[in-house]
Design a protein around this motif. Structure first.
Motif, PDB file in Angstrom:
ATOM      1  N   ASP A  28       0.829  -1.205   0.000  1.00 44.59           N
ATOM      2  CA  ASP A  28       0.000   0.000   0.000  1.00 44.59           C
ATOM      3  C   ASP A  28       0.862   1.253   0.000  1.00 44.59           C
ATOM      4  N   PHE A  29       2.041   1.165  -0.621  1.00 39.87           N
ATOM      5  CA  PHE A  29       2.948   2.312  -0.682  1.00 39.87           C
ATOM      6  C   PHE A  29       3.665   2.322  -2.026  1.00 39.87           C
ATOM      7  N   THR A  30       4.233   3.482  -2.377  1.00 40.12           N
ATOM      8  CA  THR A  30       5.158   3.563  -3.501  1.00 40.12           C
ATOM      9  C   THR A  30       6.580   3.396  -2.996  1.00 40.12           C
ATOM     10  N   SER A  31       6.871   3.965  -1.802  1.00 36.28           N
ATOM     11  CA  SER A  31       8.168   3.762  -1.160  1.00 36.28           C
ATOM     12  C   SER A  31       7.976   3.760   0.352  1.00 36.28           C
ATOM     13  N   VAL A  32       8.851   3.036   1.036  1.00 32.69           N
ATOM     14  CA  VAL A  32       8.850   3.034   2.492  1.00 32.69           C
ATOM     15  C   VAL A  32      10.271   2.710   2.945  1.00 32.69           C
ATOM     16  N   GLY A  33      10.718   3.323   4.035  1.00 38.84           N
ATOM     17  CA  GLY A  33      12.094   3.138   4.482  1.00 38.84           C
ATOM     18  C   GLY A  33      12.198   2.568   5.880  1.00 38.84           C
ATOM     19  N   ILE A  34      13.316   1.879   6.138  1.00 37.29           N
ATOM     20  CA  ILE A  34      13.631   1.385   7.473  1.00 37.29           C
ATOM     21  C   ILE A  34      15.090   1.692   7.768  1.00 37.29           C
ATOM     22  N   GLY A  35      15.475   1.639   9.029  1.00 35.98           N
ATOM     23  CA  GLY A  35      16.861   1.839   9.431  1.00 35.98           C
ATOM     24  C   GLY A  35      17.087   1.232  10.796  1.00 35.98           C
ATOM     25  N   GLU A  36      18.336   0.841  11.066  1.00 37.53           N
ATOM     26  CA  GLU A  36      18.638   0.189  12.335  1.00 37.53           C
ATOM     27  C   GLU A  36      20.135   0.242  12.589  1.00 37.53           C
ATOM     28  N   THR A  37      20.515   0.437  13.851  1.00 39.68           N
ATOM     29  CA  THR A  37      21.903   0.280  14.275  1.00 39.68           C
ATOM     30  C   THR A  37      22.056  -1.114  14.874  1.00 39.68           C
TER      31      THR A  37
END
Length: 293
Positions: A28-37
């Motif tokens: 349900d998105f065109t783009s989505v981001g994640i991040g993690e240390t």
């Protein structure tokens, strides 16, 4: 497509993820981001995504592998991973990784065609470069990309929770428009030929290994031409350039870790930082310092 794409990814030092075909899961998105240390060294065994993945790091260096090819991802060098591409990944403790996912038809849904990564006219690509995608199509093979200040700012903007829908679409379009394959692909293609196994093992274990093509020819009791032909058949590179690709990839990781140039030069088998810099620039078209974040 009855499933909904699930984010974020699993946690822990060993992260088993599914094998997904391109476009096989509803999103349900065109783009989505994640991040993690990452608190510990982390491994992702073979998996694939139903969506395209753009990977880069805020800190540290990661390696991603597709078949016999291994790419390096750092704060300066990202990787475009097409939907459905089976890959594995390894990141050391302390790495801060980032990933932005795009739907397989993101360029069409945003009204883009024939620009950026999708088909600009360019000079013939050097050996090992990613073939140019046809107009209107995002790349279908993994590709190193330069994470410029502009690209990073745009990707950070996509992470805003207050971005209006119209602004998000504009930013997504700008990312795909300005993102481009790096002039040099920061990858090592590991040959499988029986003849080359001693060479490959030695250089991967110690990129500073100083044995020349002639040395290996005498050690393996075959002609230099035979060794060269074997490398070119599997990697598209001759012996010297293949060794150079290993050194560049290992040096890129050390650059991301903040190691001094003098130490990197010594570890790669060069007599001085200036000699290392000249060789690095010849192989990549850029300077080592340009890859520091």
């Amino acid at each position: 497509m009855s499933q909904t794409y699930a984010l974020p990814a699993p946690t822990g030092p060993f992260r088993q993820m599914p094998l997904e075909r391109a476009g096989s899961v509803a999103v349900d998105f065109t783009s989505v981001g994640i991040g993690e240390t990452l608190a510990t060294a982390t491994r992702w065994p073979d998996h694939s995504h139903a969506v395209h993945e753009l990977l880069w790091n805020d800190a540290g260096a990661s390696t991603l592998r597709v078949g016999r090819r291994t790419w390096t991802v750092t704060p300066a060098i990202g990787l475009w991973m097409p939907a459905g591409t089976v890959h594995s990944a390894v990141s050391p403790a302390g790495t801060r990784y980032r990933a932005t996912y795009f739907t397989p038809d993101a360029d069409r849904s945003l009204g883009l065609s024939g620009t950026g990564m999708r088909g600009e006219t360019s000079p013939p690509a050097p050996p090992g470069a990613v073939p140019e995608a046809p107009p209107g199509a995002l790349p279908q093979t993994p590709s190193s990309v330069r994470i410029t200040v502009l690209v990073r700012e745009l990707l950070d903007r996509l992470g805003s929770t207050t971005l209006r829908a119209s602004s998000r679409r504009l930013t997504e379009a700008m990312v795909l428009d300005v993102l481009a394959p790096a002039p040099h692909q920061f990858l090592v293609h590991e040959p499988t030929a029986e003849l080359l196994r001693p060479i490959v093992a030695a250089v991967l274990a110690d990129p500073a290994d100083a044995r020349s093509l002639g040395d290996w020819s005498r050690q393996l009791r075959v002609s230099e031409r035979t060794i060269t032909r074997a490398f070119q058949t599997e990697t598209g590179l001759g012996f010297a350039r293949w060794v150079g690709s290993v050194r560049v990839q290992r040096a890129t990781t050390l650059l991301a870790d903040g190691e001094p140039l003098e130490d990197i030069a010594e570890a790669m088998g060069y007599r001085s930082a200036s000699a290392f810099g000249a060789a690095f620039r010849k192989l990549t078209g850029t300077t080592p310092s340009s890859l520091r974040h």
